[in-house]
Design a protein around this motif. Structure first.
Motif, PDB file in Angstrom:
ATOM      1  N   VAL A 270       0.853  -1.198   0.000  1.00 54.16           N
ATOM      2  CA  VAL A 270       0.000   0.000   0.000  1.00 54.16           C
ATOM      3  C   VAL A 270       0.891   1.252   0.000  1.00 54.16           C
ATOM      4  N   PRO A 271       0.432   2.332  -0.651  1.00 56.23           N
ATOM      5  CA  PRO A 271       1.260   3.530  -0.825  1.00 56.23           C
ATOM      6  C   PRO A 271       1.893   4.031   0.474  1.00 56.23           C
ATOM      7  N   LEU A 272       1.160   3.929   1.591  1.00 51.41           N
ATOM      8  CA  LEU A 272       1.648   4.435   2.872  1.00 51.41           C
ATOM      9  C   LEU A 272       2.983   3.822   3.309  1.00 51.41           C
ATOM     10  N   VAL A 273       3.246   2.592   2.872  1.00 48.19           N
ATOM     11  CA  VAL A 273       4.482   1.937   3.316  1.00 48.19           C
ATOM     12  C   VAL A 273       5.509   1.776   2.195  1.00 48.19           C
ATOM     13  N   GLN A 274       5.260   2.438   1.049  1.00 51.54           N
ATOM     14  CA  GLN A 274       6.242   2.314  -0.034  1.00 51.54           C
ATOM     15  C   GLN A 274       7.490   3.133   0.304  1.00 51.54           C
ATOM     16  N   LEU A 275       8.643   2.472   0.191  1.00 48.61           N
ATOM     17  CA  LEU A 275       9.902   3.100   0.589  1.00 48.61           C
ATOM     18  C   LEU A 275      10.679   3.537  -0.650  1.00 48.61           C
ATOM     19  N   SER A 276      11.452   4.609  -0.497  1.00 48.48           N
ATOM     20  CA  SER A 276      12.341   5.000  -1.595  1.00 48.48           C
ATOM     21  C   SER A 276      13.716   5.305  -1.016  1.00 48.48           C
ATOM     22  N   GLY A 277      14.749   5.281  -1.886  1.00 49.07           N
ATOM     23  CA  GLY A 277      16.114   5.565  -1.434  1.00 49.07           C
ATOM     24  C   GLY A 277      16.504   4.670  -0.275  1.00 49.07           C
ATOM     25  N   ASN A 278      17.075   5.257   0.753  1.00 44.82           N
ATOM     26  CA  ASN A 278      17.387   4.399   1.901  1.00 44.82           C
ATOM     27  C   ASN A 278      16.415   4.608   3.069  1.00 44.82           C
ATOM     28  N   ASP A 279      15.147   4.829   2.735  1.00 47.30           N
ATOM     29  CA  ASP A 279      14.091   4.870   3.754  1.00 47.30           C
ATOM     30  C   ASP A 279      14.084   3.571   4.537  1.00 47.30           C
ATOM     31  N   VAL A 327       7.012   3.560  12.001  1.00 49.44           N
ATOM     32  CA  VAL A 327       7.353   4.824  11.323  1.00 49.44           C
ATOM     33  C   VAL A 327       8.217   4.545  10.092  1.00 49.44           C
ATOM     34  N   ILE A 328       8.272   5.534   9.224  1.00 49.43           N
ATOM     35  CA  ILE A 328       9.275   5.501   8.153  1.00 49.43           C
ATOM     36  C   ILE A 328      10.295   6.588   8.456  1.00 49.43           C
ATOM     37  N   PHE A 329      11.557   6.174   8.531  1.00 49.97           N
ATOM     38  CA  PHE A 329      12.661   7.127   8.692  1.00 49.97           C
ATOM     39  C   PHE A 329      13.193   7.486   7.309  1.00 49.97           C
ATOM     40  N   LYS A 330      13.345   8.775   7.079  1.00 47.56           N
ATOM     41  CA  LYS A 330      13.945   9.234   5.820  1.00 47.56           C
ATOM     42  C   LYS A 330      15.154  10.093   6.166  1.00 47.56           C
ATOM     43  N   GLY A 331      16.310   9.756   5.608  1.00 48.18           N
ATOM     44  CA  GLY A 331      17.509  10.542   5.891  1.00 48.18           C
ATOM     45  C   GLY A 331      18.751   9.785   5.469  1.00 48.18           C
ATOM     46  N   SER A 332      19.916  10.379   5.734  1.00 50.47           N
ATOM     47  CA  SER A 332      21.172   9.724   5.347  1.00 50.47           C
ATOM     48  C   SER A 332      21.452   8.571   6.310  1.00 50.47           C
ATOM     49  N   ASP A 333      22.305   7.643   5.880  1.00 54.56           N
ATOM     50  CA  ASP A 333      22.688   6.518   6.738  1.00 54.56           C
ATOM     51  C   ASP A 333      23.249   7.015   8.060  1.00 54.56           C
ATOM     52  N   ALA A 334      24.110   8.035   7.972  1.00 50.32           N
ATOM     53  CA  ALA A 334      24.765   8.543   9.180  1.00 50.32           C
ATOM     54  C   ALA A 334      23.732   9.100  10.156  1.00 50.32           C
ATOM     55  N   ALA A 335      22.768   9.875   9.635  1.00 49.76           N
ATOM     56  CA  ALA A 335      21.742  10.454  10.507  1.00 49.76           C
ATOM     57  C   ALA A 335      20.898   9.363  11.156  1.00 49.76           C
TER      58      ALA A 335
END
Ligand SMILES: Nc1ncnc2c1ncn2[C@@H]1O[C@H](COP(=O)(O)OP(=O)(O)O)[C@@H](O)[C@H]1O
Ligand SMILES: [Mg+2]
Length: 354
Positions: A270-279, A327-335
């Motif tokens: 479902v769209p709510l859990v679709q991840l992109s990049g390194n989400d 939750v979905i975390f979005k950010g750089s690996d380091a963060a």
């Protein structure tokens, strides 16, 4: 106290051997409601039937209320199992009541006679037996049913009769083998409430077998999870809910947790859990409080990550809240690394789901 050490039991069938109990060790303290959960065939009934020697183990030590029912003895031929004498066993069994899924009542006897049955050879007079049965009827809230037959009772009422009968000789321990599995949700709740009351009021130790996690969650303080004859995980019910380790334990928890909806959401993409990049899709567990939302805003302020809430839930385990947020975390690996380290420091449990 019930102590089981290194208990083994194998059934020898024509089709092959079944190891129903594999090196099981458990300690159940007085006054505890101890749950044993597992799928059908896991070995739960075998284990609990060993506690009163309805089933004799191949090896292992069983100690109930200070009586050593079985022990291992070294002989020239190796270790052999020793049992208590029949006389001692009979005495010990008076201290251990048992109830079953299908009640096992005497259909041709009234409620009164069913409950009076175990008092037959107790040396009590007729008057004393009558008094005791009335006490028990009162205890299980069936005062008006003493003269009816089991067929005239609902499932929940039949189980109440079985409980009264099991308690006739004032046992310190009650073994309950799927006692609510044949009941509807309402009757299940009322039987669980009754067991809770008996535990409190009489100090009754209860060993409760079930395949339903909601039963464990409602009344047990400790739980052992069984799979293929072995106890694979055991501990405080709250801790097990907060930090399940084995896949089978996680599966059982999923049956009662609203957060398990996430599995279907992932499967259906479902769209709510679709991840992109390194989400990252992450489950956060908050013990003893429901301050999850505050932690989330804290994280997004402290670290360069965005946090989207997908699902949130507070589970009551007994009377303690267990918070969970997906939750979905979005950010750089380091963060993200920093955020995970911070969450660990403030004792928020994390599990990366995707
Ligand atoms: N009396 C018996 N004879 C042979 N096999 C048995 C007997 N009782 C149980 N088993 C087998 O032992 C395993 C564990 O059974 P059981 O203790 O009844 O599990 P559970 O109560 O968790 O469903 C199963 O594979 C079952 O078929
Ligand atoms: Mg069983």
């Amino acid at each position: 106290m019930i102590e089981i050490k290194n208990l083994n039991k194998t059934y020898h069938l024509k089709s092959g051997d079944v190891e129903a109990a594999k090196n099981v060790s458990l300690t159940i303290d007085d006054g505890e409601i101890y749950g044993i959960i597992g799928y059908s065939g896991a070995g739960k009934s075998t284990l609990v039937r060993c506690v009163n020697l309805l089933e004799v183990p191949d090896s292992g030590e069983i100690n109930v209320n200070g009586v050593q029912l079985t022990r291992m003895e070294s002989t020239p031929k190796g270790e052999v199992l020793r049992k208590v004498s029949d006389k001692e066993l009979n005495r010990a069994r008076k201290g251990i009541g048992m109830i079953f899924q299908h009640f096992n009542l005497l259909d041709r006897s009234t409620v009164f006679d069913n409950i009076a049955y175990p008092l037959k050879y107790s040396g009590k007079s007729k008057t004393q037996i009558r008094e005791r049965v009335h006490e028990l009827l009162e205890l299980v809230d069936l005062k008006d049913k003493e003269n009816v037959y089991p067929s005239q009772l609902s499932g929940g009422q039949k189980q109440r009769v079985a409980i009264a009968r099991a308690l006739a000789n004032n046992p310190g321990v009650l073994l309950s083998d799927e006692a609510t599995s044949a009941l509807d949700p309402e009757a299940t709740e009322s039987i669980l409430n009754l067991l809770k009351k008996l535990n409190k009021q009489l100090g009754l130790t209860i060993v409760l077998i079930t395949h339903e996690m909601t039963v464990i969650k409602t009344i047990c303080s400790k739980v052992a999870v069984m799979e293929n004859g072995a106890v694979v995980e055991q501990g405080d019910v709250y801790d097990i809910f907060a930090h399940p380790k084995q896949p089978v334990t996680k599966k059982f928890i999923n049956t009662v947790s609203n957060l398990s909806k996430i599995n279907r959401m992932i499967a259906e993409n479902v769209p709510l859990v679709q991840l992109s990049g390194n989400d990252k899709l992450v489950k956060l567990i908050f013990e003893n409080d429901c301050t999850g939302e505050a932690v989330i805003s804290d994280i997004s302020k402290r670290f360069d990550i965005k946090v989207n809430i997908v699902l949130a839930n507070v589970e009551m385990i007994g009377d303690r809240p267990l918070g969970g947020i997906i939750v979905i975390f979005k950010g750089s690996d380091a963060a993200m690394d920093d955020a995970f380290k911070y969450l660990e420091k403030i004792k928020v449990g994390t599990e990366v789901l995707a």
